[in-house]
Design a protein around this motif. Sequence first.
Motif, PDB file in Angstrom:
ATOM      1  N   THR A 122      41.182  38.328  -3.292  1.00  0.00           N
ATOM      2  CA  THR A 122      40.935  39.721  -3.638  1.00  0.00           C
ATOM      3  C   THR A 122      42.013  40.168  -4.607  1.00  0.00           C
ATOM      4  O   THR A 122      43.016  39.479  -4.811  1.00  0.00           O
ATOM      5  N   TYR A 123      41.814  41.314  -5.221  1.00  0.00           N
ATOM      6  CA  TYR A 123      42.818  41.833  -6.158  1.00  0.00           C
ATOM      7  C   TYR A 123      44.049  42.349  -5.421  1.00  0.00           C
ATOM      8  O   TYR A 123      43.971  42.832  -4.295  1.00  0.00           O
ATOM      9  N   GLY A 138      50.201  45.620 -12.555  1.00  0.00           N
ATOM     10  CA  GLY A 138      48.772  45.773 -12.774  1.00  0.00           C
ATOM     11  C   GLY A 138      47.942  44.961 -11.788  1.00  0.00           C
ATOM     12  O   GLY A 138      48.468  44.227 -10.960  1.00  0.00           O
ATOM     13  N   ARG A 139      46.630  45.077 -11.885  1.00  0.00           N
ATOM     14  CA  ARG A 139      45.742  44.346 -10.982  1.00  0.00           C
ATOM     15  C   ARG A 139      45.607  42.897 -11.425  1.00  0.00           C
ATOM     16  O   ARG A 139      45.470  42.608 -12.607  1.00  0.00           O
ATOM     17  N   TYR A 140      45.616  41.975 -10.454  1.00  0.00           N
ATOM     18  CA  TYR A 140      45.393  40.574 -10.786  1.00  0.00           C
ATOM     19  C   TYR A 140      44.840  39.848  -9.565  1.00  0.00           C
ATOM     20  O   TYR A 140      45.076  40.231  -8.424  1.00  0.00           O
ATOM     21  N   ARG A 141      44.065  38.808  -9.838  1.00  0.00           N
ATOM     22  CA  ARG A 141      43.411  38.037  -8.792  1.00  0.00           C
ATOM     23  C   ARG A 141      44.162  36.745  -8.514  1.00  0.00           C
ATOM     24  O   ARG A 141      45.142  36.421  -9.190  1.00  0.00           O
ATOM     25  N   CYS A 161      51.541  47.649  -2.861  1.00  0.00           N
ATOM     26  CA  CYS A 161      50.301  47.265  -3.541  1.00  0.00           C
ATOM     27  C   CYS A 161      49.447  48.514  -3.687  1.00  0.00           C
ATOM     28  O   CYS A 161      49.146  49.196  -2.692  1.00  0.00           O
ATOM     29  N   GLU A 162      49.030  48.815  -4.900  1.00  0.00           N
ATOM     30  CA  GLU A 162      48.242  50.028  -5.158  1.00  0.00           C
ATOM     31  C   GLU A 162      46.874  49.962  -4.492  1.00  0.00           C
ATOM     32  O   GLU A 162      46.275  50.991  -4.164  1.00  0.00           O
ATOM     33  N   ILE A 163      46.386  48.752  -4.223  1.00  0.00           N
ATOM     34  CA  ILE A 163      45.043  48.589  -3.672  1.00  0.00           C
ATOM     35  C   ILE A 163      45.054  48.634  -2.148  1.00  0.00           C
ATOM     36  O   ILE A 163      44.134  49.174  -1.530  1.00  0.00           O
TER      37      ILE A 163
END
Length: 229
Positions: A122-123, A138-141, A161-163
């Motif tokens: 998941t991201y 930033g977002r990364y997988r 983690c922003e997510i």
Amino acid sequence: MSGTFLAFPIGVRTTCLILICCAGLAANGAVHAEAAIEGVVELPPPAAERLVNQRYRTNIEVVTTPSNPPAAVVYLTGDLPATAKPTSTAMAAMPQKKILFSPNLIVVRVGTAVEFPNLDDTYHNVFSYSKTKRFDLGRYRKNEKPGTVIFDKPGVVTVHCEIHDRMRGTILVLDTPFFQKTDSSGHYRLEHLPAGRFVLKAWLNETEMREQPVDLKNGVTLHVDFPAK
């Protein structure tokens, strides 16, 4: 005469051998004469994990019990020898696994670069607003390599983690080469320490620090425990 060394008179050869042996013994003695400290830090009980709240759907089974047991960082401070100061950069890592920073506490020297690999399907989006170091990767997988971050000032850096809002990590940046993270039982051991009077500190979190003065002697292992206050 099979070599230049044999050309010397017997008395000179004997003196040379004695000097060489003494030098070797002195060198070995210097290595083994360094000071050491060991002991136990009384750790707080494990904190309960919150249920994950994420902005993106995932098939990952999220654990609800603590996967990162409590730990402390023990380190030596004071007027350390100039040769003990950091001279080069290194590399450390704080992976994300099972929607957690694993480990959630790492300790590095000033000038160290840290990687944040994503091991989940998941991201993730790793960032910090700490004054010691601000960054946003930033977002990364998984299998996407984010940029590394160099920590160039001492202090505490809180990572999020922003997510996934339950994810929280801590990076302790130190301006000393003498440190160790305890095991889950609070045990630690510092070796190859210089002799002298210093301050030994045990960092548990941003609000709890314990410290004790220590007098280190060559060839002696000092036992220092840090009980709860």
